[in-house]
Design an enzyme around this catalytic site. Structure first.
Site, PDB file in Angstrom:
ATOM      1  N   ARG A 119      31.985 -44.045  34.514  1.00 43.42           N
ATOM      2  CA  ARG A 119      31.874 -45.037  33.247  1.00 43.42           C
ATOM      3  C   ARG A 119      30.030 -45.503  33.346  1.00 43.42           C
ATOM      4  NH1 ARG A 119      37.276 -47.485  32.655  1.00 43.42           N
ATOM      5  NH2 ARG A 119      37.336 -48.969  31.118  1.00 43.42           N
ATOM      6  N   ARG A 135      47.938 -57.020  29.255  1.00 39.38           N
ATOM      7  CA  ARG A 135      46.975 -56.949  30.445  1.00 39.38           C
ATOM      8  C   ARG A 135      46.298 -58.281  30.434  1.00 39.38           C
ATOM      9  NH1 ARG A 135      44.049 -51.178  30.388  1.00 39.38           N
ATOM     10  NH2 ARG A 135      42.266 -52.499  30.759  1.00 39.38           N
ATOM     11  N   ARG A 150      47.953 -54.266  22.305  1.00 35.76           N
ATOM     12  CA  ARG A 150      48.371 -53.396  23.191  1.00 35.76           C
ATOM     13  C   ARG A 150      49.354 -54.101  24.361  1.00 35.76           C
ATOM     14  NH1 ARG A 150      44.017 -50.462  26.813  1.00 35.76           N
ATOM     15  NH2 ARG A 150      43.213 -52.458  27.504  1.00 35.76           N
ATOM     16  N   ARG A 190      34.151 -55.917  26.859  1.00 36.61           N
ATOM     17  CA  ARG A 190      34.466 -54.602  27.448  1.00 36.61           C
ATOM     18  C   ARG A 190      33.798 -53.475  26.532  1.00 36.61           C
ATOM     19  NH1 ARG A 190      40.045 -55.499  28.257  1.00 36.61           N
ATOM     20  NH2 ARG A 190      40.731 -53.303  27.849  1.00 36.61           N
ATOM     21  N   LYS A 205      42.451 -43.335  25.797  1.00 33.42           N
ATOM     22  CA  LYS A 205      42.438 -42.493  26.919  1.00 33.42           C
ATOM     23  C   LYS A 205      43.928 -42.384  27.642  1.00 33.42           C
ATOM     24  CE  LYS A 205      38.878 -44.617  28.275  1.00 33.42           C
ATOM     25  NZ  LYS A 205      38.845 -45.633  27.400  1.00 33.42           N
TER      26      LYS A 205
HETATM   27  P1  ADP Z   1      42.355 -46.876  26.600  1.00 31.02           P
HETATM   28  O1  ADP Z   1      43.052 -46.213  27.642  1.00 31.02           O
HETATM   29  O2  ADP Z   1      41.264 -45.802  25.771  1.00 31.02           O
HETATM   30  O3  ADP Z   1      41.857 -48.170  26.877  1.00 31.02           O
HETATM   31  P2  ADP Z   1      44.931 -46.979  25.353  1.00 31.02           P
HETATM   32  O4  ADP Z   1      45.760 -45.711  25.469  1.00 31.02           O
HETATM   33  O5  ADP Z   1      45.491 -47.875  25.973  1.00 31.02           O
HETATM   34  O6  ADP Z   1      43.467 -46.857  25.204  1.00 31.02           O
HETATM   35  O7  ADP Z   1      45.345 -47.507  23.871  1.00 31.02           O
HETATM   36  C1  ADP Z   1      44.933 -48.684  23.117  1.00 31.02           C
HETATM   37  C2  ADP Z   1      45.936 -49.222  22.161  1.00 31.02           C
HETATM   38  O8  ADP Z   1      45.787 -48.310  21.130  1.00 31.02           O
HETATM   39  C3  ADP Z   1      47.275 -49.282  22.856  1.00 31.02           C
HETATM   40  O9  ADP Z   1      47.955 -50.224  22.252  1.00 31.02           O
HETATM   41  C4  ADP Z   1      47.955 -47.778  21.922  1.00 31.02           C
HETATM   42  O10 ADP Z   1      49.140 -47.711  21.894  1.00 31.02           O
HETATM   43  C5  ADP Z   1      46.954 -47.643  20.667  1.00 31.02           C
HETATM   44  N1  ADP Z   1      46.651 -46.258  20.318  1.00 31.02           N
HETATM   45  C6  ADP Z   1      46.426 -45.236  20.900  1.00 31.02           C
HETATM   46  N2  ADP Z   1      46.059 -44.205  20.407  1.00 31.02           N
HETATM   47  C7  ADP Z   1      46.292 -44.399  19.216  1.00 31.02           C
HETATM   48  C8  ADP Z   1      46.338 -43.920  17.799  1.00 31.02           C
HETATM   49  N3  ADP Z   1      45.950 -42.653  17.747  1.00 31.02           N
HETATM   50  N4  ADP Z   1      46.439 -44.567  16.798  1.00 31.02           N
HETATM   51  C9  ADP Z   1      46.856 -45.806  16.790  1.00 31.02           C
HETATM   52  N5  ADP Z   1      46.916 -46.543  17.767  1.00 31.02           N
HETATM   53  C10 ADP Z   1      46.880 -46.085  19.032  1.00 31.02           C
HETATM   54  P1  AMP Z   2      40.689 -49.546  31.910  1.00 31.24           P
HETATM   55  O1  AMP Z   2      41.956 -49.557  32.645  1.00 31.24           O
HETATM   56  O2  AMP Z   2      40.119 -48.133  31.847  1.00 31.24           O
HETATM   57  O3  AMP Z   2      40.621 -50.270  30.461  1.00 31.24           O
HETATM   58  O4  AMP Z   2      39.702 -50.501  33.047  1.00 31.24           O
HETATM   59  C1  AMP Z   2      40.138 -51.881  33.218  1.00 31.24           C
HETATM   60  C2  AMP Z   2      38.771 -52.268  34.039  1.00 31.24           C
HETATM   61  O5  AMP Z   2      38.958 -51.814  35.295  1.00 31.24           O
HETATM   62  C3  AMP Z   2      37.777 -52.076  33.405  1.00 31.24           C
HETATM   63  O6  AMP Z   2      37.116 -53.159  32.444  1.00 31.24           O
HETATM   64  C4  AMP Z   2      36.514 -52.362  34.446  1.00 31.24           C
HETATM   65  O7  AMP Z   2      36.607 -53.656  34.897  1.00 31.24           O
HETATM   66  C5  AMP Z   2      37.366 -51.779  35.721  1.00 31.24           C
HETATM   67  N1  AMP Z   2      37.073 -50.177  35.779  1.00 31.24           N
HETATM   68  C6  AMP Z   2      37.808 -49.075  35.265  1.00 31.24           C
HETATM   69  N2  AMP Z   2      37.324 -48.074  35.621  1.00 31.24           N
HETATM   70  C7  AMP Z   2      35.870 -48.296  36.080  1.00 31.24           C
HETATM   71  C8  AMP Z   2      34.859 -47.495  36.464  1.00 31.24           C
HETATM   72  N3  AMP Z   2      34.863 -46.323  36.531  1.00 31.24           N
HETATM   73  N4  AMP Z   2      33.874 -48.289  36.841  1.00 31.24           N
HETATM   74  C9  AMP Z   2      33.863 -49.598  37.185  1.00 31.24           C
HETATM   75  N5  AMP Z   2      34.858 -50.450  36.776  1.00 31.24           N
HETATM   76  C10 AMP Z   2      35.951 -49.749  36.220  1.00 31.24           C
END
Ligand code: ADP
Ligand code: AMP
Length: 217
Positions: free
Chosen positions: A89, A161, A128, A172, A14
């Site tokens: 969420r 992170r 990541r 998660r 995302k």
């Molecule tokens: P989210 O925001 O949904 O938690 P991220 O955008 O942080 O996910 O992506 C999670 C990990 O997966 C990151 O390390 C990113 O570089 C990798 N990633 C994202 N999209 C792809 C893809 N299409 N193929 C392979 N790796 C990906």
């Molecule tokens: P993210 O950056 O989206 O992976 O979110 C990291 C963490 O922030 C999550 O695991 C939750 O603990 C908190 N968080 C982010 N967005 C929300 C949401 N919409 N509702 C509740 N907790 C959230």
């Protein structure tokens, strides 16, 4: 105005896609996770409270999350709408969001769902790395930076992170299936959900997402 809600499990891509789509769609990324982490960096009470949940992989309470989104959407850069990343969420958040938009005479336009299997989600989270300064996301294997540990875009250091420990990652994903996955039916019933195969290259996922937004009305 246009409100696009990006759905998908933790690690689905995302944030990666929201960063890329911001320019294409001319909509700001509104990431609740980023907003909480920004608060934590600034040592605010809200940041400290959120961290107690984030560190365990649990969701921050709905009232706190809804309030932060409300404030964020009132800023000037959201005049055209927003690209929601990580919000809503829970069903309660989705209901509150609908009400908030209705007060503005607005609605959710489309909910692209980046579908990725749990095994792949875990692999994504495990590798990541994120830029300290601009938040751009990399992956050690799937999307490595040109120079290890350094952001391609601005040369800042990359970090892992705090909530990307193995235990928290699993939690998660569990929380996602328990509390967030029910939103898929919620938005499907409203005719807003568009499923995109998230196990393609970043470029192809982006292409499908742009198409999903173009096809929405
Ligand atoms: P989210 O925001 O949904 O938690 P991220 O955008 O942080 O996910 O992506 C999670 C990990 O997966 C990151 O390390 C990113 O570089 C990798 N990633 C994202 N999209 C792809 C893809 N299409 N193929 C392979 N790796 C990906
Ligand atoms: P993210 O950056 O989206 O992976 O979110 C990291 C963490 O922030 C999550 O695991 C939750 O603990 C908190 N968080 C982010 N967005 C929300 C949401 N919409 N509702 C509740 N907790 C959230």
């Amino acid at each position: 105005m246009r409100f696009v809600v990006l759905m998908g499990g933790p690690g689905a891509g995302k944030g990666t896609q929201a960063k890329r789509l911001q320019e294409t769609l001319n909509l700001p990324q509104v990431s609740t996770g980023d907003l909480f982490r920004e608060n934590l960096r600034n040592n605010t009470e809200l940041g400290k409270l959120a961290a107690t949940y984030i560190d365990k992989g649990d969701l921050v309470p709905d009232e706190v999350t809804i309030a932060i989104v409300k404030e964020r959407l009132s800023r000037e850069d959201c005049a055209n709408g927003a690209l929601l990343d990580g919000f809503p969420r829970t069903i309660a958040q989705a209901d509150a969001f609908e009400q908030l938009l209705a007060e503005m005479g607005e609605r959710v336009h489309v909910v692209p769902y980046i579908h990725v299997t749990p095994e792949v989600l875990l692999k994504r989270l495990a590798g990541r790395w994120t830029c300290k300064s601009c938040g751009h996301v990399y992956h050690t294997v799937f999307n490595p930076p040109l120079k290890e540990g350094i952001c391609d875009l601005d040369g800042s250091p990359l970090y892992q992170r705090d909530d990307d420990t193995e235990e928290t990652q699993k939690r998660r994903i569990e929380v996602y299936f328990e509390q967030t996955a029910p939103l898929l039916a919620y938005y499907r019933d409203k005719g807003l959900l568009v499923e995109v195969n998230g196990e393609q290259s970043i470029e192809l996922v982006q292409k499908d997402l742009v198409q999903a937004v173009k096809d929405s009305n």
